[in-house]
Design a protein around this motif. Structure first.
Motif, short mmCIF file in Angstrom:
data_model
loop_
_atom_site.label_atom_id
_atom_site.label_comp_id
_atom_site.label_asym_id
_atom_site.label_seq_id
_atom_site.Cartn_x
_atom_site.Cartn_y
_atom_site.Cartn_z
N ILE A 44 0.85 -1.19 0.00
CA ILE A 44 0.00 0.00 0.00
C ILE A 44 0.88 1.24 0.00
O ILE A 44 1.73 1.41 0.88
N CYS A 45 0.69 2.10 -1.01
CA CYS A 45 1.39 3.38 -1.08
C CYS A 45 0.42 4.55 -1.11
O CYS A 45 0.85 5.70 -0.99
N GLN A 70 5.10 7.22 1.08
CA GLN A 70 5.27 6.21 2.12
C GLN A 70 4.57 4.94 1.66
O GLN A 70 3.44 4.99 1.17
N CYS A 71 5.23 3.80 1.80
CA CYS A 71 4.65 2.52 1.43
C CYS A 71 4.80 1.54 2.57
O CYS A 71 5.80 1.56 3.29
N ILE A 72 3.78 0.68 2.73
CA ILE A 72 3.86 -0.38 3.72
C ILE A 72 3.56 -1.71 3.05
O ILE A 72 2.77 -1.78 2.10
N ASN A 73 4.22 -2.75 3.53
CA ASN A 73 3.95 -4.11 3.07
C ASN A 73 3.13 -4.81 4.15
O ASN A 73 3.60 -4.99 5.28
N GLN A 80 5.04 -3.82 7.54
CA GLN A 80 6.37 -3.24 7.64
C GLN A 80 6.44 -2.03 6.72
O GLN A 80 5.91 -2.06 5.60
N ILE A 81 7.08 -0.96 7.18
CA ILE A 81 7.29 0.22 6.34
C ILE A 81 8.42 -0.09 5.36
O ILE A 81 9.52 -0.45 5.78
N THR A 82 8.14 0.03 4.07
CA THR A 82 9.13 -0.31 3.04
C THR A 82 9.67 0.92 2.31
O THR A 82 10.70 0.85 1.66
N GLN A 83 8.97 2.03 2.38
CA GLN A 83 9.44 3.29 1.80
C GLN A 83 8.94 4.42 2.68
O GLN A 83 7.75 4.47 3.03
N GLY A 247 12.28 5.56 8.62
CA GLY A 247 11.27 4.65 9.14
C GLY A 247 11.24 3.31 8.43
O GLY A 247 10.52 2.40 8.85
N VAL A 248 12.02 3.16 7.36
CA VAL A 248 12.03 1.89 6.63
C VAL A 248 12.51 0.77 7.56
O VAL A 248 13.54 0.89 8.22
N GLY A 249 11.76 -0.30 7.59
CA GLY A 249 12.09 -1.44 8.44
C GLY A 249 11.27 -1.53 9.71
O GLY A 249 11.19 -2.61 10.32
#
Length: 393
Positions: A44-45, A70-73, A80-83, A247-249
């Protein structure tokens, strides 16, 4: 120099309020990107994009404080925050990617009957596990929302934050007003107002990676401090991150939440036997034998998992100081987390032991605890309840 937490959370609220007046923005907010229940990972972005997991909870991207991507998986158990592009520049965080149970800006988790009046909630167990990273500025916290009305949209009047972790220079909105022991832990307590709602924050002195607790412990403390009333409503229970930089990770690896109504019935979904939520069976049960104690057990089940609310009553004439409730879990069941008690071992014949703050059961009184578990096959209730070795009815 102090950087107040969410001094500009009102920016998000103002943006959302403005959206009500601006038709094109409203259309954008109303049509949230909501995918079906996530079985495979979901990326989701979208700014306010969301999806559901486990058929029970909503995961939201909720990027409200920046225009950067901002993207989350989203996984089957969290996200998890991926971007995490951009840096917060207005004093408040960039976003609040989170997972929640209840209703938030008209987005309600499947089967929930939150909002529920505080006076009707006997317990509201919740649990979360976080993964932290060292290259970000953020806090990891619960948002617990309260309102005088059963509000499903817009800004609630009081926000409770339970901070598991934060990095410098992040700190809560308002000012520190003291300390408190809530749900068996010590907290620094802050209160303030972000321009849209009152905020009370409970800040852990050191980082907590995972922990289970009863939301009622914090709502009761908030009521005692005059920031809510028992006639108010719990609208949602959320857990996630507020990043200011990077915030990635950062990740929520597991989350659970429910609300037990009245004599132990649980909010959300459909069921039989006095509980709601998931597909539970049975009502309350206990052991047999002595009349000096009584145990009630109320489950809420879903495929492969459940939560249970347990109340042990002292029907004798003398107080019990330090209690141990023994019971036997059916084959295939395990305890994965507990609140208001420690439970050991995780399967078979187990014992729930009191904590320092709830060790006494006065004559005619009771104590409650709860746990989350997993099961295989068909759910069955535990048996053989005892209090300090004595069988209970």
């Amino acid at each position: 120099m102090r950087t107040p937490l969410r001094a500009f959370r009102s920016t998000r609220n103002a943006l959302l309020s403005a959206a009500v007046a601006i038709g094109l923005v409203v259309a954008g907010l109303v049509t949230l990107t909501t995918a079906p229940a996530a079985h495979a990972d979901t990326q989701i972005c979208d700014q306010y994009g969301s999806t559901t997991i486990q058929g029970r909870y909503v995961v939201q991207n909720n990027r409200w404080g920046t225009t950067a991507t901002q993207c989350i998986n989203v996984t089957g158990s969290g996200f998890q925050i991926t971007q995490a592009d951009g840096t917060a520049t207005n004093g408040g965080p960039k976003s609040y990617p989170s997972v929640f149970y209840g209703c938030h800006y008209t987005n309600c988790s499947p089967g929930t009957n939150l909002p529920a009046q505080l006076s009707t909630i006997s317990s509201a167990p919740t649990s979360v596990a976080f993964t932290y990273v060292g290259n970000a500025v953020y806090d990891a916290a619960y948002d617990i929302w309260l309102d005088p009305t059963p509000r499903k949209d817009g800004v609630n009047q009081t926000e409770i934050m339970v901070w598991y972790n934060h990095t410098s220079p992040v700190q809560p909105v308002g000012s520190k007003v003291g300390t408190a022991n809530v749900a068996g832990r010590s907290w620094d307590v802050w209160t303030g107002n972000n321009g849209s709602n009152n905020v009370i924050s409970f800040v852990a002195p050191s980082a907590i990676g995972s922990w289970s607790f009863d939301v009622k412990a914090f709502t009761d403390e908030t009521v005692s401090r005059g920031l809510a009333q028992n006639s108010w409503y719990l609208t949602s229970v959320q857990a996630g991150f507020e990043p200011w930089q990077n915030g990635v990770g950062l990740a929520v690896t597991s989350f659970s939440s429910s609300a037990n109504i009245g004599g132990g019935g649980t909010s959300g979904g459909t069921s039989t036997g006095g509980t709601t939520g998931g597909t539970s069976s049975g009502g309350t049960t206990g052991g047999t034998g002595s009349s000096s104690c009584k145990v009630s057990f109320t489950p809420q089940t879903w495929a492969g998992g459940y939560t249970a609310s347990v109340t042990v009553s002292n029907t004798g004439s003398a107080a019990v100081n330090g209690w141990r409730v023994g019971f036997t879990l059916p084959s295939g069941q395990t305890v994965t987390s507990a609140w208001n008690a420690t439970i050991s071992p995780s399967s078979g014949s187990v014992t729930a032991s009191s904590l320092a703050y709830n060790a006494q059961i006065p004559a005619g009184g009771s104590q409650s605890f709860g746990f989350q578990g997993a099961y295989s096959g068909t759910f069955a209730q535990p048996s053989g309840f005892t209090l300090n070795g004595t069988s209970c009815s």
